[in-house]
Motif scaffolding. Sequence first.
Motif, PDB file in Angstrom:
ATOM      1  N   GLY A  34       0.821  -1.201   0.000  1.00 13.33           N
ATOM      2  CA  GLY A  34       0.000   0.000   0.000  1.00 13.33           C
ATOM      3  C   GLY A  34       0.852   1.246   0.000  1.00 13.33           C
ATOM      4  O   GLY A  34       2.076   1.193   0.163  1.00 13.33           O
ATOM      5  N   ALA A  36       0.420   5.941   0.313  1.00 12.09           N
ATOM      6  CA  ALA A  36      -0.428   7.123   0.451  1.00 12.09           C
ATOM      7  C   ALA A  36       0.374   8.363   0.102  1.00 12.09           C
ATOM      8  O   ALA A  36       1.587   8.420   0.313  1.00 12.09           O
ATOM      9  N   SER A  44      -4.084  11.070   4.231  1.00 13.85           N
ATOM     10  CA  SER A  44      -4.378   9.770   3.615  1.00 13.85           C
ATOM     11  C   SER A  44      -3.516   8.684   4.248  1.00 13.85           C
ATOM     12  O   SER A  44      -2.380   8.937   4.657  1.00 13.85           O
ATOM     13  N   TYR A  46      -3.127   3.966   4.466  1.00  9.91           N
ATOM     14  CA  TYR A  46      -3.647   2.624   4.240  1.00  9.91           C
ATOM     15  C   TYR A  46      -3.344   1.801   5.484  1.00  9.91           C
ATOM     16  O   TYR A  46      -2.465   2.141   6.270  1.00  9.91           O
ATOM     17  N   HIS A  48      -3.675  -2.445   7.379  1.00  7.29           N
ATOM     18  CA  HIS A  48      -3.977  -3.865   7.292  1.00  7.29           C
ATOM     19  C   HIS A  48      -3.852  -4.483   8.671  1.00  7.29           C
ATOM     20  O   HIS A  48      -3.030  -4.058   9.486  1.00  7.29           O
ATOM     21  N   SER A  59      -7.458  -1.500   4.185  1.00 10.47           N
ATOM     22  CA  SER A  59      -8.234  -0.300   3.874  1.00 10.47           C
ATOM     23  C   SER A  59      -7.342   0.770   3.259  1.00 10.47           C
ATOM     24  O   SER A  59      -6.130   0.806   3.490  1.00 10.47           O
ATOM     25  N   ALA A  60      -7.964   1.631   2.443  1.00 13.88           N
ATOM     26  CA  ALA A  60      -7.326   2.829   1.910  1.00 13.88           C
ATOM     27  C   ALA A  60      -8.248   3.989   2.255  1.00 13.88           C
ATOM     28  O   ALA A  60      -9.453   3.934   1.969  1.00 13.88           O
ATOM     29  N   THR A 153      -8.770   1.884  -3.381  1.00 13.23           N
ATOM     30  CA  THR A 153      -8.274   3.231  -3.637  1.00 13.23           C
ATOM     31  C   THR A 153      -9.139   4.237  -2.897  1.00 13.23           C
ATOM     32  O   THR A 153     -10.308   3.974  -2.591  1.00 13.23           O
ATOM     33  N   ALA A 186      -4.877   7.323  -1.284  1.00  9.75           N
ATOM     34  CA  ALA A 186      -4.199   6.099  -0.858  1.00  9.75           C
ATOM     35  C   ALA A 186      -4.628   4.949  -1.746  1.00  9.75           C
ATOM     36  O   ALA A 186      -5.707   4.968  -2.355  1.00  9.75           O
ATOM     37  N   CYS A 188      -4.140   0.401  -2.085  1.00  7.85           N
ATOM     38  CA  CYS A 188      -3.699  -0.842  -1.462  1.00  7.85           C
ATOM     39  C   CYS A 188      -4.003  -1.979  -2.424  1.00  7.85           C
ATOM     40  O   CYS A 188      -5.107  -2.061  -2.975  1.00  7.85           O
TER      41      CYS A 188
END
Length: 342
Positions: A34, A36, A44, A46, A48, A59-60, A153, A186, A188
């Motif tokens: 990922g 950002a 921004s 990301y 996990h 997530s992004a 995204t 961002a 991912c």
Amino acid sequence: MREGPISDAALIAHLRASLLPQRFPVRREAELEGGAGDAGDAVSFYDHHWPAPSLLAASAVRVAGGDIAAALRAAGIRQLLRALVAKTASAQEALAALAERIDTAGLDIGLLVLDVVTGTASGAACGRASAVLARSERAGTAVLQAGDIAWLTAGDVAAPPAAVATPLDGIAALVHERIGRGRSGAACALLVKARGRLAQEAAFSLGNTHGDIQVAAEKVRRFLETHGAGEADVTGIDVALDEILTNVVNYGFEDGGAHEIVLALSIVSNLLTIEVQDDGRPFDPLGIPEPDLEADLESRQIGGLGMHFVRTLLDRVSYSRRNGWNVLKLEKHLVAEAEKAS
């Protein structure tokens, strides 16, 4: 000693840095990357994490505004998303629950939850964001196969074409290409490599606190007991893991921040394998000299006695440094209670 007042810019920079997740550990089931970027008008990031042993969430996120309030909002949303995914185990339900609790204006979120055993993935998005599952299926549910790439995204970042090929050097190049050119947002990417095995494998993460060590010990014990391990083996592994995890928590991280330690367990033909992974400073505990058991306590090498017990309790211990992570591999041949009774 601090000189002068703390600037808002310095605080915002620190909050932005705190949103960066650890590097994704090396795993057989999936690869995740990922990134950002911001133009100063947004925050921004990301993220996990593993909300359950077989569930991977990513997530992004882009939060409008470049001030301290936006940075604090981003930090809160990160924690709230993690909590909601843990309670719902579905991307759609998690975002719906988020919208019930906070004002989502100015929020762009792409969210993915993957069961690494079944391959079932759920994706959802809000605002200027997308969750693209395998074969360009946008938001919803799909069963991902080995070789599939799922994309998240948020903000000005757009997902690549569905048919994009995976570069030979991995998916990092794909993500960095999307984030480049000053885009604010961002991205991912998740590459599915293989299915996990539910019955004989488990993986979970813990924080770098002493309280988390006890929680991890209980999870490991339940895993071993489920597979019929004898009490002597369970106790020995508990002692060895406590020594290893305590050393990681006490000495592994120099920045004083919160980190995750990943435990991956598997049992194949009664051979238990545990990988303890952390992204702390490079350190091989096997390099600690064997203690002189005849010497008095004051003369013994610090840490040597603990690692001596670890080596004694396990059949094999090995160390490697992979992708910025320390990986300590522990192996133990288990003896079931039924075998001992016969």
